[in-house]
Design a protein around this motif. Structure first.
Motif, PDB file in Angstrom:
ATOM      1  N   VAL B 111      47.410  46.589  -8.613  1.00  0.00           N
ATOM      2  CA  VAL B 111      46.561  47.310  -7.608  1.00  0.00           C
ATOM      3  C   VAL B 111      45.233  46.336  -7.492  1.00  0.00           C
ATOM      4  N   SER B 112      44.315  45.919  -8.461  1.00  0.00           N
ATOM      5  CA  SER B 112      43.402  45.166  -8.581  1.00  0.00           C
ATOM      6  C   SER B 112      43.746  43.771  -8.262  1.00  0.00           C
ATOM      7  N   SER B 113      45.032  43.310  -8.435  1.00  0.00           N
ATOM      8  CA  SER B 113      45.506  42.188  -8.050  1.00  0.00           C
ATOM      9  C   SER B 113      45.570  41.857  -6.536  1.00  0.00           C
ATOM     10  N   VAL B 114      46.131  42.902  -5.838  1.00  0.00           N
ATOM     11  CA  VAL B 114      46.264  42.833  -4.596  1.00  0.00           C
ATOM     12  C   VAL B 114      44.745  42.894  -3.905  1.00  0.00           C
ATOM     13  N   ARG B 115      43.927  43.831  -4.409  1.00  0.00           N
ATOM     14  CA  ARG B 115      42.696  44.112  -4.004  1.00  0.00           C
ATOM     15  C   ARG B 115      41.805  42.451  -3.836  1.00  0.00           C
ATOM     16  N   GLU B 116      41.952  41.874  -5.104  1.00  0.00           N
ATOM     17  CA  GLU B 116      41.272  40.607  -5.281  1.00  0.00           C
ATOM     18  C   GLU B 116      42.040  39.665  -4.075  1.00  0.00           C
ATOM     19  N   ILE B 136      46.662  39.170   5.465  1.00  0.00           N
ATOM     20  CA  ILE B 136      45.915  40.193   5.175  1.00  0.00           C
ATOM     21  C   ILE B 136      46.607  41.521   5.752  1.00  0.00           C
ATOM     22  N   GLU B 137      47.149  41.375   6.681  1.00  0.00           N
ATOM     23  CA  GLU B 137      47.860  42.767   7.024  1.00  0.00           C
ATOM     24  C   GLU B 137      48.888  43.208   6.410  1.00  0.00           C
ATOM     25  N   ARG B 138      49.647  42.189   5.720  1.00  0.00           N
ATOM     26  CA  ARG B 138      50.677  42.888   4.863  1.00  0.00           C
ATOM     27  C   ARG B 138      49.969  43.194   3.545  1.00  0.00           C
ATOM     28  N   LEU B 139      49.186  42.579   3.128  1.00  0.00           N
ATOM     29  CA  LEU B 139      48.499  43.216   1.832  1.00  0.00           C
ATOM     30  C   LEU B 139      47.877  44.252   1.898  1.00  0.00           C
ATOM     31  N   LYS B 140      47.073  44.819   2.919  1.00  0.00           N
ATOM     32  CA  LYS B 140      46.495  45.743   3.442  1.00  0.00           C
ATOM     33  C   LYS B 140      47.573  46.785   3.420  1.00  0.00           C
ATOM     34  N   ALA B 141      48.567  46.808   4.203  1.00  0.00           N
ATOM     35  CA  ALA B 141      49.621  47.884   4.005  1.00  0.00           C
ATOM     36  C   ALA B 141      50.321  48.167   2.684  1.00  0.00           C
ATOM     37  N   LEU B 142      50.445  47.031   1.814  1.00  0.00           N
ATOM     38  CA  LEU B 142      50.715  47.405   0.492  1.00  0.00           C
ATOM     39  C   LEU B 142      49.615  48.228  -0.337  1.00  0.00           C
ATOM     40  N   GLN B 143      48.538  47.703  -0.051  1.00  0.00           N
ATOM     41  CA  GLN B 143      47.612  48.206  -0.737  1.00  0.00           C
ATOM     42  C   GLN B 143      47.223  49.784  -0.451  1.00  0.00           C
ATOM     43  N   SER B 144      47.300  50.145   0.662  1.00  0.00           N
ATOM     44  CA  SER B 144      47.447  51.580   1.134  1.00  0.00           C
ATOM     45  C   SER B 144      48.446  52.559   0.479  1.00  0.00           C
ATOM     46  N   PHE B 145      49.623  51.813   0.329  1.00  0.00           N
ATOM     47  CA  PHE B 145      50.829  52.295  -0.195  1.00  0.00           C
ATOM     48  C   PHE B 145      50.478  52.618  -1.827  1.00  0.00           C
ATOM     49  N   PHE B 146      49.657  51.577  -2.424  1.00  0.00           N
ATOM     50  CA  PHE B 146      49.372  51.908  -3.793  1.00  0.00           C
ATOM     51  C   PHE B 146      48.316  52.710  -3.979  1.00  0.00           C
ATOM     52  N   ASP B 147      47.233  52.974  -2.988  1.00  0.00           N
ATOM     53  CA  ASP B 147      46.343  54.172  -2.813  1.00  0.00           C
ATOM     54  C   ASP B 147      47.093  55.310  -2.706  1.00  0.00           C
ATOM     55  N   LEU B 149      50.115  56.451  -3.926  1.00  0.00           N
ATOM     56  CA  LEU B 149      50.658  56.363  -5.163  1.00  0.00           C
ATOM     57  C   LEU B 149      49.547  56.598  -6.355  1.00  0.00           C
ATOM     58  N   ASP B 150      48.512  56.095  -6.203  1.00  0.00           N
ATOM     59  CA  ASP B 150      47.526  56.320  -6.972  1.00  0.00           C
ATOM     60  C   ASP B 150      46.779  58.043  -6.918  1.00  0.00           C
ATOM     61  N   THR B 151      46.696  58.123  -5.677  1.00  0.00           N
ATOM     62  CA  THR B 151      46.330  59.591  -5.454  1.00  0.00           C
ATOM     63  C   THR B 151      47.384  60.674  -5.946  1.00  0.00           C
ATOM     64  N   LEU B 152      48.538  60.349  -5.617  1.00  0.00           N
ATOM     65  CA  LEU B 152      49.532  61.185  -6.278  1.00  0.00           C
ATOM     66  C   LEU B 152      49.727  61.357  -7.695  1.00  0.00           C
ATOM     67  N   SER B 153      49.338  60.023  -8.321  1.00  0.00           N
ATOM     68  CA  SER B 153      49.561  60.020  -9.704  1.00  0.00           C
ATOM     69  C   SER B 153      48.264  60.795 -10.377  1.00  0.00           C
ATOM     70  N   SER B 154      47.090  60.757  -9.865  1.00  0.00           N
ATOM     71  CA  SER B 154      46.007  61.170 -10.604  1.00  0.00           C
ATOM     72  C   SER B 154      45.907  62.745 -10.037  1.00  0.00           C
ATOM     73  N   ALA B 155      46.460  63.160  -9.013  1.00  0.00           N
ATOM     74  CA  ALA B 155      46.630  64.409  -8.576  1.00  0.00           C
ATOM     75  C   ALA B 155      47.665  65.062  -9.757  1.00  0.00           C
ATOM     76  N   VAL B 156      48.669  64.372 -10.110  1.00  0.00           N
ATOM     77  CA  VAL B 156      49.292  65.114 -11.060  1.00  0.00           C
ATOM     78  C   VAL B 156      48.852  65.323 -12.384  1.00  0.00           C
ATOM     79  N   MET B 157      48.152  64.182 -12.590  1.00  0.00           N
ATOM     80  CA  MET B 157      47.383  64.143 -13.966  1.00  0.00           C
ATOM     81  C   MET B 157      46.459  65.380 -14.154  1.00  0.00           C
ATOM     82  N   ARG B 158      45.817  65.668 -12.891  1.00  0.00           N
ATOM     83  CA  ARG B 158      44.660  67.015 -12.814  1.00  0.00           C
ATOM     84  C   ARG B 158      45.561  68.090 -12.671  1.00  0.00           C
TER      85      ARG B 158
END
Lengths: 175, 175
Positions: B111-116, B136-147, B149-158
């Motif tokens: 995630v941070s690699s893409v953000r960087e 930029i367009e492609r990487l932002k699309a990927l970033q929102s997908f990661f986001d 996933l991240d939301t989903l993952s941390s939601a499951v953890m809670r």
DNA sequence: TTTGTCGTTTAGTATGTACTAAACGTAGTA
DNA sequence: TACTACGTTTAGTACATACTAAACGACAAA
């Protein structure tokens, strides 16, 4: 390609290689996907050889795997014998495709293995009663967990028909 | 142990070994977990050696891994120097634990690699404009997908705090 | 038919890793 | 202190697998 952008791309390719092998996939797959994902146009095998540094054989096998998972897509051009490939940009579609792939192979085997064990246990009267009951209880708990996973997985696979609004709803509940 | 039940158990152990290596984990882990999961009482390292056929060294390292993932739990008995282990029977808890494990390590790096990459791209004016915009367009699309996933993952953890009703709600939407 | 250009397949290689066997460290016990 | 019973660590090994290099097969063009 602009030389200013090259190191950024290279870094991204490396990162995707890392993820790839982290998830148990050949790191070449990650690299190939990364190259294709950042390419405005579909690329041929030879172009992929050029961009990734892998040999044609490796490209060939990895590309087949990526296609099977739905992460990339072959593009044919009329009057051109070369095969071209482009990255799937709809990641949700890719996720569905991967789930479908994994599901059929090993997960089902595990599920049916547990189911089989349960039915065998229920059939085997005459054995130690308390232990038998314990095993059945444990295996049924595992089975219901597998069922939940299966429900979740096949739900995701039907997600296109349910529409993207569903994802938003789910995330809203979880957030 | 009842000899009638033994082949069933053995079959289950083999199945879990298969799943284990399918998910990129040592198959010994699957075997150890399977044995513990079907054991009414916690087992010592030597008992695990007996049941799995692995050596003490292998048991030791695999048991540590399973503990770290929260799939098994150490049980200490007073006035007994041996370490005993039992399987975690709450699979949702185990899933959360595994997600937490995986999350921290490699996913975040991606995630941070893409953000960087994105921020570097946005900073690098003067480069080829159209290509820069495309990346930029492609990487932002990927970033929102990661986001997502991240939301989903941390939601499951809670998920424990949200309660099991949440799972039911989610499955209802998806079913 | 021959030639060149593709992608695929095969044989061999290198690298990572899960395991075994055995040495080791440690802590209770005599 | 020596001894015993643990778990851990280390050195070595076996195995899986992702790769390279090269042969191969298919197909279109000359």
């Amino acid at each position: 390609m602009d030389e200013t952008l090259e190191p950024i791309r290279q870094n991204f390719v490396d990162g995707m290689s890392g993820i790839s092998q982290f998830w148990g996939l050949p790191k070449g797959m990650g690299a190939i996907f990364a190259v294709l994902y950042l390419s405005p146009a579909p690329l041929s095998l030879d172009e992929l050889v050029e961009e990734t540094g892998l040999t044609k054989g490796a490209i060939s096998t990895n590309v087949r795997g990526l296609s099977r998972m739905g992460l990339i897509r072959p593009v044919t051009r009329l009057a051109d014998r070369k095969d071209y490939y482009e990255a799937e940009t709809d990641f949700y579609k890719a996720v569905r495709s991967i789930l479908k792939e994994r599901q059929s192979s090993e997960f089902d085997r595990a599920v049916s293995s547990v189911r089989e064990a349960i039915s065998k246990l229920e059939a085997s009267a005459g054995a130690d009663e308390s232990e038998r009951a314990f095993l059945i209880e444990r295996l049924k708990a595992l089975q219901s967990f597998f069922d939940a996973l299966d429900t979740l997985s096949s739900a995701v696979m039907r997600l296109d028909s349910l529409g993207m609004a569903t994802i938003q709803n789910v995330l809203k509940i979880l957030k």
